[in-house]
Each structure stands twice: as C-alpha cells, then as structure tokens.
Enzyme design. Structure first.
Site, PDB file in Angstrom:
ATOM      1  CG  HIS A 127      41.562  47.086  30.978  1.00 38.27           C
ATOM      2  ND1 HIS A 127      42.750  47.283  30.299  1.00 38.27           N
ATOM      3  CD2 HIS A 127      41.891  47.035  32.280  1.00 38.27           C
ATOM      4  CE1 HIS A 127      43.744  47.352  31.166  1.00 38.27           C
ATOM      5  NE2 HIS A 127      43.257  47.207  32.373  1.00 38.27           N
ATOM      6  CB  CYS A 169      39.271  40.156  32.857  1.00 41.48           C
ATOM      7  SG  CYS A 169      39.090  39.484  34.524  1.00 41.48           S
ATOM      8  CD  GLU A 219      37.188  46.772  35.238  1.00 42.67           C
ATOM      9  OE1 GLU A 219      38.400  46.539  35.380  1.00 42.67           O
ATOM     10  OE2 GLU A 219      36.333  46.577  36.127  1.00 42.67           O
TER      11      GLU A 219
END
Length: 683
Positions: A75, A97, A127
């Site tokens: 995240h 990511c 996130e």
C-alpha cells in the site's frame, strides 16, 4: 451443479511480486524482518508470516531500535517514514505496488505546482494515508457521492484528482462528474489499477449469469469488499467468505450455477482449496447434498446457532459437546459482555448451553464458539422490534464520542447523535455519561450493523408532561419565586421549576423607561405574581410591579397641586422634558414652563439626569399624568430667598412689635413678587 472461477481471481501483479519477494528473503535465511503494516490485507498470509518470525509494525515510533530490515507494504508509506528510516540508517526493502508508486509521483508533482490535491477513496486506508503524505497531508479526501455533493471548492484555486487503486470504477466516474461542476480548473487522473478494474468488470458480468456467487477475500481488504458490492448488485445470493470453511453447504442445490472470484490479496492456495472442495461436491455422484449433510452426526457451519452440553469448565474457557466430530470451545471473553464474569459461576458441568459457531476448525480441530453472540443476536432482535414498533427501550450512556453519545441498550452499543440527546441544545454532553435514560431506535440497518437511538421526542414529551404538572399547581394571583433564565427585549423569562413564566417589560417595574438589562441579570432570584395562565399553550404571565404596589395610589397626597418637589430629568422631547419624581411616577415640564425666558430647545436648559425643582400645577390620577413647572418653582424659590434676607444690624433685642411689623412687610413683598411673576407668566 456448475462451478465457474473468474479468470482474474486472486493476487494481482503488485501483491504477487511483494509476497513472492518476501518469502524469497525468508527462504534465503534472512532474519530480523518486519513489515511496515501488513504486507497485504489477508490474515492467512500475515499469520503465516508471523509463524515464520515476520511481524508487522504499525507506526513510525515502532521503528525505534529496529535492528533488522523493514519491508514496506504494497500500500506504500508517506515520505516522512522514508526520511525517518534513512535518517536513522534503518535498512528497508520497498515493495510498494507500482500502481501506487505512480500515484505518489503524480501527487508529488501536482502539489509542487501549487495545485490542491483531492483523493477519492477511504481516508483511513493505508494507501490513502501514504498518498496524502506526498501532499504534506493537505489533501481533501472524498469517499462517497454524498461527500462529493457536499464538498465546497474555491473557484479561484486549481485542483488535481487521483483515486485509490481499488476504487469502484462506476462510483469514481459519478464522483468525478460532481467534482467537475464545482471548480473550473480541475485535473482528473484515473489511477484505478487496471487489474482491479478488469477484476470488478469480470466479477460483475459473472454475477449476472449465476444463481449464487462466492467472493473470497479478507474482510479488511478494500478491493475484496468492493468485489462483494459489485457482485451483490447483480446477484442477491452473494456470499463474502475468508475461506471455504465458512461456507454454509446447505445453501447450495445440485442445479445451482455457482460463480467464484477472489480479491487481489487472496492467496492462490485459499482459492484452490475452495475450488477443490466445491468441485468435489460437484463431481460426487454417489450422494446427494442431503445425504452428505446427514452422513455425520451433525454438520456445522460458521454462523450456526446450536445447543450443546457443558463438558468441562476452567478459568479461561468452557468445553462443549456439540454431538459433532470435535468438541467446541467457548473462550472466557466470548461468554459474556461482562469482563469480570466467572465461567464457573455462570455454568456447571452438564448444563445445556446455546452457542454461536464462530469457526468450524481453528487449525487444531476445535470448533470455536461464542455464547455472548447469542445474547447479542437476541438483543439486536429486540432493538429491531423496538425500531419497527417505535417502542421505548432503556439504556445507559457509556461514552461521549465525536458527534454524540454511545449508549448500551440491551447489551448493544448504539450511537446517539448530539441532535437527538435532548429537546434543547446541549453545550456539554459529558453530563449525560453514566445516566440511565429512555430511548427510541430511530435507525436500524442489520446488514451494516448500524443502530442509532434518540431521545429528543421522549425528552419533549417528558418536558411537556412536567410543564403540565407544574402549571396545574399555579393559580392567578399566586405569589411565586424563581430564577431569571433568559432575557429578551420584551421582558424576562423566569424558571419556576419545569416551566418558565414571562414577565413582560411593562410588568417589570412601574417605571416605563427601564430596560430589562438595567434592572436584572440572568440568574437573579425574583418574586412575582401570576397574572395569567394559558393551560392550552402552557404559558404563564407574571408581574413584579404588581407586588410593589401602584405608586399612583397616593400620588395626590404625596404631590399636592402647588407644592414644589425635586425630580430628575429622564427624557427629552420636542415639547418639553419628563421628570421622574419617584420610581413609576413622572411628570411633564412643558417647554413653556421651563424658564421665564423664551426657550427654543429643551436641551439648551436641561440635561438627562439633572435634578430640578418643579412645581405641581396639575395631577390627573386616573390617567397618571402630572403637569410640572420649573419656571414657577424657580420664581417662588427666588422670592422666598429674597424675603428671608435680614439686615445685619438687627439684634435679638428687637421688640415683639417691631418683629411683627417686619413680618408683615415680608409677606407684602412676597405677594408683590408673586404678582409680578404671575404677570410675566401670563404675558
């Protein structure tokens, strides 16, 4: 039965890469590994990592003293965490990511240009917290269409919009349309992960074609929850589970077409296990579903409510015989809401106990049970009935929270908005903490477990009842005591205990020129007389001046015509001045009676607050009017002073005859002065 597995089910590329790399580090013998937050939102993965010695830390403060390597979750994290680790020489591996990294770059660049950042997503999600850090934590976060509609944007400012990678694409498009109409210069970046969009689209299409839909994922995973929402819109029989052990087999039928999808954080092993078990059921032609369910003593599923017999009691748990292949366990904290409850006092060996199945297999073959949830379900059912039937439930206020109170009603915590606490505005809600009160259930949503209570209507009813009881004790003419609770321009309100009475400004004092604030303060204790009672409208009229007695009653005796008295100027008018002789009694000096000389303006001779001698020239008790003359009073006083002047050579040896002659001369002189004054007045 037909089973269809979505092609996009399971790990996305970002999650798969992060998890694979972390397990490679473990297999290569790296030790002292910690993850900053869970590497992904999946309990199976985090629990397995914990068994291998890899634990998660949740805050920057937890980095203090870290000797090993920190693995950054998929995240992402805010810049300040990177800075802290680099400043303290902490080793780290960044498995953020790639799609999230892209958002970090966009936000960082747009913020550097001086643009305001709007993030569409859940503000509490890690996130979003990480993304917001690249805008110095100044971003505006919008999660729902309603929030977007209520958002106020400034027309002269520039905005850039990004979105959480796992956000629902249709909801994103709706929110964007609203935002575009709120500012002229607004830049939109669709940063939803392409894999997420593809997964949601496929799940939506699949859920339209099946009889039942299964979504596998962690309950804390945002993308898994969104998958469930997408599927639920198309297929009413959609089930959200974390593993196949939670599925209730008796809900399926041989003719069913079943769809299966999984969130981006769901391990392939969990999906494989689910498909394998479902396929076994699909291919088993030897037994029907009913025969399979009857093949054991009983079949248990998560969520079942069953009865059993207490086998053993310890200080920490109760063992229960369920007539199942394994015994059940009720942990101490699942026995009761009361943390001090003693299992040995609640039950005895051999007692029948009703329990809720929390987990069929805890990994060691035990069935995990809860007795507390049974009570919760019954209590929730009672609350639901109260909501539908609008009945009253008693509860206790247990906490003060943002926006209101938390009350425990029938053992269930229920939110009470501040607007529903009382019939009047309450400045400090803390005074309600610990109180037992009556409540109405004004909102109940079982699926969202949202329960809202209120007592505004009950408080109004109670207040009305108390007012009716209070007003029934009053009679016109009765003397009452109370405290001034409120002051208004037209008077003051007096708290008489459960009901207020109004003292109109005309009933505060016999003096007509006094303002309420010049006579009283809020909190003053006063006595008053009841003038009028309106039982229907629950209104009471009071009077203070009625208690004081009308000063005009003996005005003729106190102020006989021709007498000279002292008064104070209280008001100026074009045609003269009003002089207060005492509280509630004033008279008018006409402009022609101010001075023997011509007066053009009252202000040229008199001023407010000035004490003056005036002569009573007329008194109308019935209409409460007194005519005064300063001119005549001045003349008489001057004449009196002149007549009282005596020659210095007069001695006490004067004869009585001489004294009498002197007095006669004095009287004649006074009469002459009066005649002259009268003549001048007439002229």
């Amino acid at each position: 039965m037909e089973i269809i597995l979505a092609k996009t089910a399971g790990y996305c590329i970002g999650v798969k890469t992060a998890v694979d790399k972390l397990y490679q580090q473990i297999e290569q013998g790296e030790t002292n590994l910690v993850t900053y937050g869970p590497i992904i939102h999946n309990k199976h993965v985090t629990q397995d990592l914990a068994k291998r010695g890899v634990h998660a830390i949740e805050s920057m403060e937890s980095l203090n003293g870290i000797a090993g390597t920190v693995v950054i979750r998929t995240h992402g994290i805010p810049p300040k965490v990177y800075d802290y680790m680099e400043g303290n020489n902490i080793s780290y591996k960044d498995y953020t990511c790639p799609f999230v990294k892209k958002i970090h770059r966009i936000v960082q660049n747009e913020y550097a240009k001086g643009r305001n950042i709007i993030i569409i997503g859940n503000a509490a999600h890690p996130e979003i917290i990480g993304i917001n850090g690249f805008a110095k934590d100044t971003s505006i976060t919008v999660q729902t269409l309603k929030q977007a509609q209520e958002l106020q944007l400034e027309q002269d400012k520039n905005y850039s919009v990004v979105v959480q990678t796992t956000f629902h694409i249709e909801n994103f498009e709706k929110i964007v349309e609203v935002l575009k109409n709120k500012a002229e210069n607004i830049e939109i970046y669709n940063t939803i992960c392409s894999a997420t969009t593809e997964r949601q689209i496929e799940a939506g299409e699949l859920s339209k074609k099946v009889d039942k839909m299964i979504v596998i994922g962690d309950k804390s995973s945002a993308n898994s929850n969104k998958l469930y929402e997408v599927c639920k819109e198309n297929c009413e029989n959609t089930y959200f589970i974390e593993n196949i052990d939670e599925i209730e087999l008796n809900i399926f039928e041989t003719r069913d077409k079943i769809g299966i999808t999984a969130g981006a954080s769901t391990p392939a092993a969990v999906i494989k296990e689910a498909v394998t078990k479902m396929s076994k059921l699909e291919n088993d032609t030897q037994q029907t579903f009913e025969e399979m369910l009857d093949s054991s003593l009983i079949t248990l599923h998560t969520g079942d409510v069953v009865k059993g017999t207490v086998l053993q009691i310890t200080n920490n748990e109760i063992s229960v015989n369920l007539n199942y292949k394994s015994d059940g366990i009720v942990a101490r904290d699942e026995l009761s809401d009361d943390p001090n409850a003693d299992p040995k006092e609640m039950f005895s060996v051999g007692d029948e106990i009703e329990v809720y199945v929390m987990k069929v297999n805890d990994g060691d073959g035990n069935v995990i049970l809860s007795h507390k949830r049974i009570e919760e379900q019954k209590n929730v059912a009672t609350i639901e009935t109260a909501f539908k039937e609008k009945t009253v439930l008693k509860g206790k206020v247990v906490d003060v929270v943002k926006g209101g109170l938390m009350a425990r009603i029938n053992g269930v915590k229920v939110f009470v908005p501040s607007s529903q606490v009382s019939s009047r505005f309450v400045d400090d809600l803390h005074k309600f903490k610990g109180q037992d009160l009556d409540f109405h259930i004004i909102e109940f949503n079982r699926e969202r477990r949202r329960m809202v209570a209120g007592r505004k209507e009950l408080a109004q009813q109670e207040e009305q009842r108390k007012k009716q009881e209070a007003i029934a004790q009053l009679e016109v003419g009765m003397e009452v005591e109370g405290t001034i609770s409120r002051m208004v321009g037209f008077g003051v309100f007096v708290d008489l205990g459960n009901i207020d009475g109004l003292i109109h400004i005309t009933e505060l004092s016999w003096n007509r020129n006094k303002k309420p604030s010049s006579l009283f303060n809020v909190g003053d204790h006063v006595k008053a007389r009841v003038l009028k009672i309106d039982v229907e409208k629950l209104k009471i009229s009071l009077s203070i001046k009625d208690m004081l007695g009308d000063p005009w009653n003996d005005a003729k005796e106190k102020y006989p015509i021709g007498s000279i008295v002292v008064g104070r100027v209280v008001r100026m008018v074009k045609f003269g001045a009003f002089v207060e002789l005492e509280s509630g009694v004033d008279g008018l000096i006409h402009i022609s009676q101010i001075s023997k000389n011509h007066v053009s303006r009252t202000e040229d001779i008199l001023r407010i607050g000035q004490d003056v001698h005036v002569k009573i020239i007329d008194l109308d008790k019935e209409n409460k009017k007194i005519s005064l003359s300063k001119k005549e009073a001045d003349a008489e006083m001057e004449a009196k002073e002149s007549s009282q002047q005596e020659p210095d050579q007069l001695t006490e040896e004067k004869t009585e005859e001489t004294q009498e002659g002197y007095n006669e001369n004095k009287t004649d002189a006074t009469e002459e002065v009066d005649k002259e004054d009268t003549t001048e007045t007439e002229v």
